[in-house]
Design an enzyme around this catalytic site. Structure first.
Site, PDB file in Angstrom:
ATOM      1  N   GLY A  73     -11.468  24.721  12.021  1.00  0.00           N
ATOM      2  CA  GLY A  73     -10.062  24.411  11.709  1.00  0.00           C
ATOM      3  C   GLY A  73      -9.819  24.429  10.225  1.00  0.00           C
ATOM      4  CG  ASN A  74      -6.375  25.272   8.547  1.00  0.00           C
ATOM      5  OD1 ASN A  74      -5.465  24.472   8.434  1.00  0.00           O
ATOM      6  ND2 ASN A  74      -6.289  26.375   9.301  1.00  0.00           N
ATOM      7  CG  HIS A  75      -8.599  20.312   4.832  1.00  0.00           C
ATOM      8  ND1 HIS A  75      -9.151  19.267   5.511  1.00  0.00           N
ATOM      9  CD2 HIS A  75      -9.602  20.897   4.130  1.00  0.00           C
ATOM     10  CE1 HIS A  75     -10.441  19.205   5.218  1.00  0.00           C
ATOM     11  NE2 HIS A  75     -10.737  20.191   4.396  1.00  0.00           N
TER      12      HIS A  75
ATOM     13  CB  ALA B 233      -2.818  26.972   7.740  1.00  0.00           C
TER      14      ALA B 233
END
Ligand code: CTP
Length: 398
Positions: free
Chosen positions: A209-211, A276
């Site tokens: 995943g990402n932030h 994102a």
């Protein structure tokens, strides 16, 4: 919400239905409207100015001047500052005065000075309502462009049953919301917004995943709704609350996000892709939790479909397509390249070199680049303010 920040002047006349205005004011204040109340002298016999000033959080005006100080209540200023004037309850007497230009109190003087839309919600007994003179006065008000909030049918204070009851506070609120939504710049437009990260499963308990927090996309969805658009938000995993009155669809992976965006793209007039999205996803997802047997372990990844670029190939002439670019170097060049490659109308560039910009912050610093290569650099602002800047360009292009 369509009424947020609107200055609504409620003109209360002398009718037993004046008690309902207390509830209406509460509903309007909850909807973030500014409420200013004017009462006729007769109205104060039915409900106290103190009740209505406490609920509206503003002084209630009755006379042309303040009896204690002699201070003038400027009827022209009150009228010109109003976004809407709502006469409720509108009695047969005040309707007759409005229809014939009489102004023997502050309330009717404000009405005569108004340039904004005037709505009126009658309340009177059945036979007074039906009387040809009342109906003729109402026709006159129509001809002046005033808007009737129709009375309800039911038991009246006199004990008679029929037409003439003041519309209920919820109905008046609903009427005002619908009326003001139609005046909004994006009324009738459908918008699709993507937001948040995507999670690409590795096994049943792990993911890539990402932030991304989703804050920027949620702020855009909310702002488009405030401007009157019918908004669908496709959101990856986010802890944010779904914005009110926005159709929110929760997805997890890039593939699910693509699927949802393609479904809503066809009918959308405005498309803003701020998610994102993971660029890569595991080739295989393990059915069971992967055990730590090996010293070294690698996962084979494959490219995900670029949602924005896919929509860019399908874009119709009248659709607006807006993308984001998060860059660390050669920012302008890379963003311009994405704008053309993905067939966008404009692109919003965040540079990771700017403090306070990008993921998981409450602020953002963006540069907006259009198809003609014009660049517009904005200062560091809250994401809500950035959403307003982006949406004001959308309004201009819509
Ligand atoms: N985007 C998308 N689907 C993807 C990847 C990106 O819709 N699979 C969209 C994002 O929502 C954003 C824009 O494309 O609006 C730019 O994303 P970004 O990650 O900055 O660019 P990429 O095109 O992925 O290029 P790169 O990662 O090489 O910079």
């Amino acid at each position: 919400m369509a009424l947020a920040g609107k200055n609504i002047v409620i003109a209360v006349c002398g009718s037993i239905a004046a008690y309902k205005i207390a509830s209406l004011i509460r509903l309007l204040v909850k909807a973030e409207a500014q409420v200013n109340v004017i009462m006729s002298q007769e109205a104060t016999a039915f409900i106290t100015p103190l009740t209505l000033s406490t609920l509206s959080k503003n002084p209630v005006l009755i006379d042309y001047y303040q009896p204690n100080t002699g201070e003038w209540n400027n009827h022209v200023e009150i009228a010109l500052k109003a976004d809407y004037i709502l006469v409720a309850p509108a009695t047969a007497n005040t309707i007759a005065k409005m229809a014939n230009g009489l102004c023997d109190n502050l309330l009717t003087a404000v009405y005569l000075s108004a340039k904004c839309p005037v709505l009126f919600a009658p309340a009177m007994d059945l036979d007074m309502w039906k009387h040809p003179s009342t109906q003729a006065n109402i026709s006159k008000l129509y001809s002046y462009g005033n808007i009737l909030i129709p009375p309800g049918n039911g038991e009246l204070a006199s004990g008679l049953v029929g037409e003439g009851r003041l519309a209920e506070p919820e109905e008046i609120l609903d009427f005002l919301v619908k009326f003001s939504t139609k005046e909004l710049p994006l009324y009738g437009k459908r918008a699709l917004v993507s937001a948040g990260p995507t999670y690409e499963a590795i096994d049943p308990v792990r993911f890539i995943g990402n932030h991304s927090s989703g804050k920027m996309g949620y702020a855009i969805a909310r702002q488009l709704e405030i401007l009157g658009a019918d908004v669908t938000l496709v959101s990856g995993p986010s802890s944010l609350k779904a914005p009110d009155r926005v159709h929110t669809i929760s997805v997890t992976s890039a593939a699910e996000m693509l699927n949802a965006c393609e479904t809503y793209f066809e009918d959308a007039d405005i498309v803003v892709m701020s998610a994102a999205v993971a660029d890569y996803t595991p080739v295989e997802v393990a059915a069971q939790k992967i055990k730590k047997k090996e010293n070294e372990f690698s996962i084979q990844l494959k490219k995900t479909t670029d949602i924005l670029a896919t929509l860019g190939t399908k874009k119709r002439e009248k659709q607006l397509l807006i993308g984001f670019a998060l860059e660390t170097n050669n920012e302008l060049e890379n963003a311009k390249d994405k704008l053309i490659r993905k067939n966008l109308d404009f692109i919003v560039l965040n540079s990771m070199q700017d403090k306070g910009a990008g993921f998981a912050t409450d602020t953002n610093k963006v540069t907006i680049i259009d198809r003609s290569g014009n660049t517009n650099e904005f200062s560091l602002k809250s994401k809500e303010e950035v959403a307003k800047d982006i949406c004001s360009i959308i309004v201009k292009l819509s």
